[in-house]
Motif scaffolding. Structure first.
Motif, PDB file in Angstrom:
ATOM      1  N   ASN A   1      55.369 -97.118 -75.059  1.00 55.28           N
ATOM      2  CA  ASN A   1      54.210 -96.240 -75.238  1.00 55.28           C
ATOM      3  C   ASN A   1      54.246 -95.571 -76.622  1.00 55.28           C
ATOM      4  OD1 ASN A   1      51.853 -94.887 -74.557  1.00 55.28           O
ATOM      5  ND2 ASN A   1      52.911 -93.243 -73.487  1.00 55.28           N
TER       6      ASN A   1
ATOM      7  N   GLU B   1      61.066 -93.490 -67.948  1.00 57.25           N
ATOM      8  CA  GLU B   1      59.731 -92.888 -68.048  1.00 57.25           C
ATOM      9  C   GLU B   1      59.381 -92.606 -69.507  1.00 57.25           C
ATOM     10  OE1 GLU B   1      59.391 -89.392 -65.686  1.00 57.25           O
ATOM     11  OE2 GLU B   1      60.230 -90.323 -63.878  1.00 57.25           O
ATOM     12  N   GLU B   2      58.091 -92.661 -69.805  1.00 54.54           N
ATOM     13  CA  GLU B   2      57.543 -92.242 -71.090  1.00 54.54           C
ATOM     14  C   GLU B   2      56.239 -91.510 -70.805  1.00 54.54           C
ATOM     15  OE1 GLU B   2      59.073 -95.835 -74.050  1.00 54.54           O
ATOM     16  OE2 GLU B   2      57.080 -95.924 -73.151  1.00 54.54           O
ATOM     17  N   ASP B   3      56.219 -90.213 -71.079  1.00 49.84           N
ATOM     18  CA  ASP B   3      55.052 -89.396 -70.724  1.00 49.84           C
ATOM     19  C   ASP B   3      54.730 -89.592 -69.255  1.00 49.84           C
ATOM     20  OD1 ASP B   3      54.867 -88.353 -73.289  1.00 49.84           O
ATOM     21  OD2 ASP B   3      53.557 -89.965 -73.972  1.00 49.84           O
ATOM     22  N   ASN B   4      53.520 -90.111 -68.961  1.00 50.59           N
ATOM     23  CA  ASN B   4      53.122 -90.281 -67.559  1.00 50.59           C
ATOM     24  C   ASN B   4      53.376 -91.701 -67.063  1.00 50.59           C
ATOM     25  OD1 ASN B   4      51.174 -91.405 -69.208  1.00 50.59           O
ATOM     26  ND2 ASN B   4      49.490 -90.998 -67.789  1.00 50.59           N
ATOM     27  N   LEU B   5      54.080 -92.503 -67.832  1.00 52.91           N
ATOM     28  CA  LEU B   5      54.370 -93.877 -67.424  1.00 52.91           C
ATOM     29  C   LEU B   5      55.763 -93.958 -66.825  1.00 52.91           C
ATOM     30  CD1 LEU B   5      53.004 -95.868 -70.514  1.00 52.91           C
ATOM     31  CD2 LEU B   5      51.808 -95.288 -68.388  1.00 52.91           C
ATOM     32  N   GLN B   6      55.860 -94.465 -65.606  1.00 54.61           N
ATOM     33  CA  GLN B   6      57.151 -94.674 -64.962  1.00 54.61           C
ATOM     34  C   GLN B   6      57.340 -96.168 -64.751  1.00 54.61           C
ATOM     35  OE1 GLN B   6      57.893 -92.467 -61.381  1.00 54.61           O
ATOM     36  NE2 GLN B   6      59.963 -93.273 -61.138  1.00 54.61           N
TER      37      GLN B   6
END
Length: 275
Positions: free
Chosen positions: A48, A200-205
């Protein structure tokens, strides 16, 4: 061939630190007599990174590829990984790069099917990629390509025996990913490996669950949600064994020979021929 799947959780936008972590993986691979180590999509920057592509995308001879090639030669390993590549034209591509155990650049594959925001930043590839190595013919695809059967089929028709797919897939897609990889392997009676990431990256799991499937769709190895590695022995003889009972690619060719007759029949029907 001994294949190591490295399901990593890279530090976001920290390529130097992530490359340092690769050396530890290389040591593990050597101890296990691995031939090829495979890493996820955009393996050393995180996925991301769209707002950071100006400073994180690199040329093919940039620091990331140079350091991976150095480690590949030092540890005598083939290495596959994902990269955001900046072309001389300025265009960006989401690519998979294969380096051999002499540190030589064997192949670059441009992701064909772009997903979501990737369309805003990357240029889609148009060519398939099959590489002849001493371990067999390797076909490359990336993440969203997994979801289009045509990609794996084209690779198999070009002779790919092992298809490798660096991936950055997210929850809740773990079981869907496993099903797709097993189907791509079974449909083409070859080996297919999905090298996903975790974390995870920000809201990405990310959903992990990297998987290697054999020519009959059997699961040869599967990881869970967390970062980790697995080693899978690839025996190419299993391809011939699978194709002894039915050979989908050969039967597909035979079916293509009859396409002209089928088209004529359809034409007759559309012109009002008696049924």
């Amino acid at each position: 061939m001994k294949l190591m799947i490295a399901q990593t959780n890279p530090l976001w936008a920290e390529p130097v630190a992530n490359l340092e972590a690769l050396e530890s993986l290389c040591r593990l691979a050597v101890e296990a007599k691995v031939n090829l180590i495979a890493l996820p999509e955009l393996a050393f920057t995180g996925y991301n990174i769209f707002e950071r592509l100006d400073d994180l995308a690199e040329a093919i001879d940039g620091p990331i590829v140079t350091q991976v090639a150095k480690l590949a030669a030092q540890y005598k390993l083939h290495v596959l990984f994902g990269l955001a590549e900046r072309r001389p034209s300025g265009k960006l591509s989401n690519v998979a790069i294969l380096i051999d155990d002499n540190g030589q650049h064997l192949a670059t594959y441009d992701k064909h099917y772009l997903w979501d925001r990737e369309h805003e930043f990357f240029t889609a590839g148009k060519k398939s990629c099959v590489v002849d190595t001493r371990f067999g013919k390797l076909g490359l695809m990336i993440c969203y390509d997994n979801e289009f059967p045509e990609v794996a089929r084209e690779l198999a028709q070009a002779g790919a025996q092992i298809i490798l797919s660096p991936t950055a897939n997210m929850l809740p897609n773990a079981e869907r990913q496993v099903l797709q990889i097993r189907a791509r392997a079974m449909d083409n009676q070859c080996f297919v490996a999905c090298i996903n990431r975790s974390g995870e990256e920000d809201n990405l799991q990310y959903c992990g669950n990297s998987i290697v499937a054999g020519p009959d769709g059997e699961v040869l190895g599967r990881l869970g949600l967390a970062a980790g590695t697995m080693i899978v022995d690839i025996d190419l003889a299993r391809i011939d064994e699978s194709r002894t009972h039915q050979n989908y690619l050969n039967d597909l060719k035979l079916s293509d020979l009859n396409t002209r007759d089928l088209n004529l029949s359809c034409s007759d029907i559309s012109n009002g021929a008696d049924l």
